[in-house]
Design an enzyme around this catalytic site. Structure first.
Site, mmCIF file in Angstrom:
data_model
loop_
_atom_site.group_PDB
_atom_site.id
_atom_site.type_symbol
_atom_site.label_atom_id
_atom_site.label_comp_id
_atom_site.label_asym_id
_atom_site.label_seq_id
_atom_site.Cartn_x
_atom_site.Cartn_y
_atom_site.Cartn_z
ATOM 1 N N GLY A 1 0.823 -1.212 0.000
ATOM 2 C CA GLY A 1 0.000 0.000 0.000
ATOM 3 C C GLY A 1 0.853 1.257 0.000
ATOM 4 O O GLY A 1 2.093 1.199 -0.085
ATOM 5 N N PHE A 2 0.190 2.360 0.130
ATOM 6 C CA PHE A 2 0.845 3.670 0.099
ATOM 7 C C PHE A 2 1.876 3.791 1.233
ATOM 8 O O PHE A 2 3.080 3.936 0.983
ATOM 9 C CB PHE A 2 -0.255 4.743 0.182
ATOM 10 C CG PHE A 2 0.216 6.100 0.534
ATOM 11 C CD1 PHE A 2 1.249 6.704 -0.163
ATOM 12 C CD2 PHE A 2 -0.391 6.821 1.564
ATOM 13 C CE1 PHE A 2 1.686 7.981 0.176
ATOM 14 C CE2 PHE A 2 0.029 8.088 1.898
ATOM 15 C CZ PHE A 2 1.072 8.668 1.207
ATOM 16 N N GLY B 1 -3.496 -2.573 -2.495
ATOM 17 C CA GLY B 1 -2.082 -2.349 -2.795
ATOM 18 C C GLY B 1 -1.736 -2.798 -4.208
ATOM 19 O O GLY B 1 -2.490 -3.532 -4.847
ATOM 20 N N LEU C 1 -0.137 -2.418 9.261
ATOM 21 C CA LEU C 1 -0.742 -1.359 8.445
ATOM 22 C C LEU C 1 -1.899 -1.869 7.595
ATOM 23 O O LEU C 1 -2.624 -1.057 7.013
ATOM 24 C CB LEU C 1 0.300 -0.761 7.481
ATOM 25 C CG LEU C 1 1.257 0.306 7.979
ATOM 26 C CD1 LEU C 1 2.190 -0.249 9.033
ATOM 27 C CD2 LEU C 1 2.072 0.877 6.825
ATOM 28 N N TYR D 1 -14.954 1.258 9.244
ATOM 29 C CA TYR D 1 -13.556 1.667 9.403
ATOM 30 C C TYR D 1 -13.323 2.234 10.803
ATOM 31 O O TYR D 1 -12.431 1.774 11.528
ATOM 32 C CB TYR D 1 -13.232 2.706 8.332
ATOM 33 C CG TYR D 1 -11.802 3.171 8.273
ATOM 34 C CD1 TYR D 1 -10.783 2.319 7.858
ATOM 35 C CD2 TYR D 1 -11.462 4.489 8.596
ATOM 36 C CE1 TYR D 1 -9.467 2.758 7.770
ATOM 37 C CE2 TYR D 1 -10.161 4.939 8.507
ATOM 38 C CZ TYR D 1 -9.152 4.070 8.093
ATOM 39 O OH TYR D 1 -7.849 4.522 7.999
HETATM 40 P P1 NAD Z 1 -3.509 1.558 1.311
HETATM 41 O O1 NAD Z 1 -4.892 1.150 0.931
HETATM 42 O O2 NAD Z 1 -2.666 2.227 0.293
HETATM 43 O O3 NAD Z 1 -2.693 0.316 1.868
HETATM 44 C C1 NAD Z 1 -3.256 -0.705 2.622
HETATM 45 C C2 NAD Z 1 -2.586 -2.005 2.242
HETATM 46 O O4 NAD Z 1 -3.130 -3.066 3.050
HETATM 47 C C3 NAD Z 1 -2.835 -2.413 0.785
HETATM 48 O O5 NAD Z 1 -1.630 -2.805 0.188
HETATM 49 C C4 NAD Z 1 -3.810 -3.580 0.889
HETATM 50 O O6 NAD Z 1 -3.743 -4.443 -0.224
HETATM 51 C C5 NAD Z 1 -3.391 -4.194 2.200
HETATM 52 N N1 NAD Z 1 -4.434 -5.010 2.857
HETATM 53 C C6 NAD Z 1 -5.722 -4.647 3.115
HETATM 54 N N2 NAD Z 1 -6.366 -5.647 3.726
HETATM 55 C C7 NAD Z 1 -5.464 -6.665 3.881
HETATM 56 C C8 NAD Z 1 -5.539 -7.962 4.438
HETATM 57 N N3 NAD Z 1 -6.667 -8.431 4.970
HETATM 58 N N4 NAD Z 1 -4.428 -8.732 4.419
HETATM 59 C C9 NAD Z 1 -3.272 -8.281 3.883
HETATM 60 N N5 NAD Z 1 -3.148 -7.045 3.332
HETATM 61 C C10 NAD Z 1 -4.230 -6.255 3.327
HETATM 62 O O7 NAD Z 1 -3.662 2.486 2.612
HETATM 63 P P2 NAD Z 1 -2.579 3.403 3.327
HETATM 64 O O8 NAD Z 1 -2.947 4.818 3.119
HETATM 65 O O9 NAD Z 1 -1.212 2.945 2.994
HETATM 66 O O10 NAD Z 1 -2.893 3.072 4.855
HETATM 67 C C11 NAD Z 1 -2.102 2.147 5.594
HETATM 68 C C12 NAD Z 1 -2.587 2.105 7.029
HETATM 69 O O11 NAD Z 1 -2.525 3.411 7.612
HETATM 70 C C13 NAD Z 1 -4.032 1.646 7.184
HETATM 71 O O12 NAD Z 1 -4.132 0.849 8.330
HETATM 72 C C14 NAD Z 1 -4.789 2.932 7.390
HETATM 73 O O13 NAD Z 1 -5.966 2.751 8.122
HETATM 74 C C15 NAD Z 1 -3.772 3.772 8.149
HETATM 75 N N6 NAD Z 1 -4.021 5.205 7.965
HETATM 76 C C16 NAD Z 1 -3.649 5.836 6.813
HETATM 77 C C17 NAD Z 1 -3.925 7.179 6.657
HETATM 78 C C18 NAD Z 1 -3.499 7.943 5.418
HETATM 79 O O14 NAD Z 1 -3.767 9.139 5.352
HETATM 80 N N7 NAD Z 1 -2.830 7.347 4.467
HETATM 81 C C19 NAD Z 1 -4.599 7.883 7.655
HETATM 82 C C20 NAD Z 1 -4.988 7.192 8.789
HETATM 83 C C21 NAD Z 1 -4.675 5.859 8.951
#
Ligand code: NAD
Ligand code: UDP
Length: 320
Positions: free
Chosen positions: A11-12, A37, A78, A150
Site C-alpha cells: 500500500g501507500f 495495494g 498497516l 472503518y
Molecule cells: P492503502 O490502501 O494504500 O494500503 C493498505 C494495504 O493493506 C494495501 O496494500 C492492501 O492491499 C493491504 N491489505 C488490506 N487488507 C489486507 C488484508 N486483509 N491482508 C493483507 N493485506 C491487506 O492504505 P494506506 O494509506 O497505505 O494506509 C495504511 C494504514 O494506515 C491503514 O491501516 C490505514 O488505516 C492507516 N491510515 C492511513 C492514513 C493515510 O492518510 N494514508 C490515515 C490514517 C490511517
C-alpha cells in the site's frame, strides 16, 4: 540486522516504510493481499535480497502458520484499506483486518516477544466536538453509517492492542494517523489530494464535496514514516496512543484553490453532495508526539504539494 514485518506492504504507507527500513539495512517481510495495494509500489526494492513478499490475507488464521514469521523483532500492522471509497466497498473485510487481523498480528508478536506498532486513525475521533483533537478525547463516532466499518473497526483494533499491553505486557504502541499524502497515493484512490491533483493536471473539474468548509490537516509521507519508526524505537511509547499528523489545517475549498494555483490549472471547481458523516473539522494536537518522540513534521503543505504535483506529472506522463 533486525527482522521486521510490515502488513499492508504494497500500500501507500507500507511501501514507503519498507523502502525506509530496507535502506537502514533491516530484513523486511512484507505481507499483503493486494486488495488495494499494487505490485508496482514494490518495484524499487522487490529485488532487494533483504526483502521477502508473502501474498496473504492477514485476517485469516493461516497467517499464524507462516514459517517466515518466527524470529522476528518488530511488526508494523498497516493492512487495511484507508480511502473511504475503498473501505466502504469491502466493509466486512475492513472490519476483519482491523479486528481479527490485529489480533493475529498481536499473537505473532507475543510468541516472538516482538514489538508492534498498530496504525490507527484520526477517524476514531469521528466527527469531533473538540478541536484540535488530543489523544484523551474519546470521539464522536456514528455506529450507524457508512464510515462505521472503518472507524469502529479501528477502535476495536485499539482495544486488542490495549489488552495485549495490559494482560501480556507486550511492547505495543498505537499511532493515530491523520491524513497523509504524497504521489504514492493511487490516482484512482479517491482521497482528496490524489483526486484534486489528478483532476487539476488532467484539466478535469476539481470536485469539492459539500461547500468545502470542512477542514483537514495533511502530513507529508516522509514525516509520517519518520514518526512511525521513532515510535517503534522508543520504549516510552509502549502502551501509548500517539497522534501523528501535521497541525497545518486547511479547508477543502482552500485546498482546491491552492492546488489549482500550484498546478497552474484551468480546471473549474465544482460542488457535489457531501458524503454522509464526513467529519467537519480535523486537526491533530501533536504535543504528545513532541514530548515522547521529539517529533514534529518538517514539510509544510505547500512544499509537500509541490513535490507531489511534480511526481504526479511524471506518473501521468506530463513531464515537460
Ligand atoms: P492503502 O490502501 O494504500 O494500503 C493498505 C494495504 O493493506 C494495501 O496494500 C492492501 O492491499 C493491504 N491489505 C488490506 N487488507 C489486507 C488484508 N486483509 N491482508 C493483507 N493485506 C491487506 O492504505 P494506506 O494509506 O497505505 O494506509 C495504511 C494504514 O494506515 C491503514 O491501516 C490505514 O488505516 C492507516 N491510515 C492511513 C492514513 C493515510 O492518510 N494514508 C490515515 C490514517 C490511517
Ligand atoms: N473530498 C472532496 N473531494 C474529493 C475527495 C474528497 O471534497 O474528490 C473531501 C471529503 O469529503 C473530505 C475531505 O475531502 O471532507 C478529505 O477526504 P478524504 O477521502 O481524502 O479523507 P477523509 O479525511 O475523509 O478520510
Amino acid at each position: 540486522m533486525k527482522k521486521i514485518v510490515i502488513t499492508g506492504v504494497a500500500g501507500f504507507l507500507g511501501s514507503h516504510l519498507a523502502k525506509d527500513l530496507l535502506s537502514k539495512k533491516n530484513k523486511v517481510i512484507g505481507l499483503d493481499n493486494f486488495s488495494t495495494g499494487k505490485k508496482q509500489n514494490l518495484s524499487s526494492f522487490s529485488s532487494n535480497t533483504n526483502f521477502t513478499l508473502i501474498e496473504i490475507d492477514v485476517s485469516k488464521e493461516k497467517v499464524m502458520d507462516l514459517e517466515e514469521l518466527n524470529g522476528i523483532d518488530e511488526i508494523y500492522h498497516l493492512a487495511s484499506p484507508a480511502s473511504p471509497a475503498f473501505y466502504q466497498k469491502t466493509p466486512f473485510d475492513t472490519i476483519a483486518v482491523n479486528t481479527i487481523g490485529t489480533k493475529n498480528m498481536l499473537d505473532i508478536a507475543k510468541r516472538n516477544n516482538a514489538k508492534l506498532v498498530y496504525l490507527s486513525t484520526s477517524e476514531v475521533y469521528g466527527d469531533p466536538e473538540i478541536h484540535p483533537q488530543h489523544e484523551d478525547y474519546k470521539g464522536s463516532v456514528n455506529t450507524w453509517g457508512p464510515r462505521a466499518c472503518y472507524d469502529e473497526g479501528k477502535r476495536l483494533g485499539e482495544v486488542f492492542c490495549y489488552l495485549y499491553y495490559q494482560l501480556f505486557n507486550l511492547q505495543v504502541k498505537v499511532a493515530r494517523i491523520f491524513n497523509t499524502y504524497s504521489a504514492g497515493l493511487r490516482n484512482d484512490d479517491g482521497r482528496v489530494i490524489s483526486n484534486f491533483i489528478t483532476q487539476a493536471l488532467k484539466g478535469e473539474n476539481i470536485t469539492v464535496y459539500g461547500d468545502g468548509t470542512q477542514t483537514r490537516s495533511f502530513c507529508y509521507v516522509d514525516d509520517t514514516i519518520e514518526a512511525l519508526t521513532l515510535m517503534m524505537k522508543n520504549d516510552k511509547a509502549n502502551g501509548e496512543i500517539i497522534n501523528i499528523g501535521n497541525s497545518e489545517e486547511i479547508s477543502v475549498i482552500n485546498l482546491a484553490t491552492l492546488i489549482q494555483k500550484l498546478t497552474n490549472s484551468s480546471s473549474l471547481i465544482t460542488f457535489h453532495p457531501l458524503p454522509k458523516d464526513d467529519p467537519k473539522q480535523r486537526c491533530p494536537n501533536t504535543n504528545k508526539a513532541k514530548q515522547i518522540l521529539g517529533w514534529e513534521p518538517k514539510i509544510n503543505l505547500q512544499e509537500g504539494l509541490l513535490r507531489t504535483i511534480k511526481e504526479y506529472r511524471i506518473k501521468l506522463g506530463y513531464v515537460g
